[in-house]
Design a protein around this motif. Structure first.
Motif, PDB file in Angstrom:
ATOM      1  N   GLN A  59       0.834  -1.196   0.000  1.00 26.04           N
ATOM      2  CA  GLN A  59       0.000   0.000   0.000  1.00 26.04           C
ATOM      3  C   GLN A  59       0.875   1.254   0.000  1.00 26.04           C
ATOM      4  N   ASP A  98      -7.223   0.572  -3.797  1.00 22.19           N
ATOM      5  CA  ASP A  98      -6.999  -0.652  -4.568  1.00 22.19           C
ATOM      6  C   ASP A  98      -8.292  -1.458  -4.616  1.00 22.19           C
ATOM      7  N   ILE A 128      -5.600   0.428  -9.234  1.00 24.05           N
ATOM      8  CA  ILE A 128      -4.891   0.922  -8.048  1.00 24.05           C
ATOM      9  C   ILE A 128      -4.586   2.393  -8.288  1.00 24.05           C
TER      10      ILE A 128
END
Length: 224
Positions: free
Chosen positions: A52, A187, A176
């Protein structure tokens, strides 16, 4: 006299029809369906688990944290596998309820064993910068196999089947959206994986229901 003959013919016809139903000649059966024990579904999964954010320091912290990449990956795979197992077993229970097949564990029950080996991969189709974000788009595809075996109480395999997951044509798309500065990425992969689970379960049931319907189970037990 004619009335008596007519009434007798109707009575004979009704008796014949009732006997045919009892013997299963019109699709009925006086033989109870076998009991089924639904074994714990075995699942081996490999799914995409992206990091992330796009900040290098944040990514490095994720990779070297106590959680670590491996732990994060295992957590995601476990969650995916649990969800797939829960949905498949729920669909099977619903199917057997519709078929009036008792789900009972006893010394006469058949055991249904299910296993899934699935790999889902990402295929990048585009990467662009838009309004302060990096936007990655791509597709998801699945491969692997599903198998079931139906075993007699003594362990004898009465029926088994294998499905190639690639033939089931599970497809998905993902996006994403990552800030060009620090921040969390948006995402859609997890939501797409959940949709693929639903599709997979539905297509598995479609392809095995004829093998597991009540009359098929009676036939198997009869041959055994």
């Amino acid at each position: 006299m004619n009335t008596f003959i007519k009434h007798s013919a109707v009575l004979i016809s009704l008796l014949f029809t009732a006997q045919c139903y009892a013997q299963g000649l019109f699709g009925g059966s006086d033989t109870p369906a076998p009991h089924i024990t639904l074994a714990h579904t075995r699942i081996a999964a490999d799914i995409p688990t992206p990091l992330q954010g796009n900040d290098f320091d944040a990514l490095l912290a994720q990779a070297t944290s106590a959680e670590g990449l491996s732990a994060t990956r295992e957590k995601a795979i476990t969650a995916f596998s649990d969800q797939l197992r829960t949905k498949l077993e729920a669909a099977l229970r619903e199917f057997f309820v519709d078929e009036e097949v008792p789900l009972v564990t006893d010394n006469t029950s058949l055991t249904l064993q299910n296993s899934i080996n699935i790999s889902i991969v990402k295929q990048l189709s585009g990467l662009k910068n838009r309004s302060g974000y990096e936007v990655e788009r791509g597709n998801l595809s699945a491969s692997g196999d599903y198998q079931f075996s139906l075993n007699a109480p003594n362990g004898e395999v009465l029926a088994e089947k294998r499905l190639d997951i690639a033939d089931l044509r599970l497809k998905g798309s993902y996006q994403i959206k990552t800030p060009l500065g620090a921040g969390e990425a948006e995402d859609s992969t997890d939501a797409q994986l959940e949709k693929m689970i639903d599709t997979l379960v539905g297509r598995i049931i479609d392809r095995i229901e004829d093998d597991l319907e009540a009359d098929s189970l009676r036939d198997l037990v009869g041959r055994g």
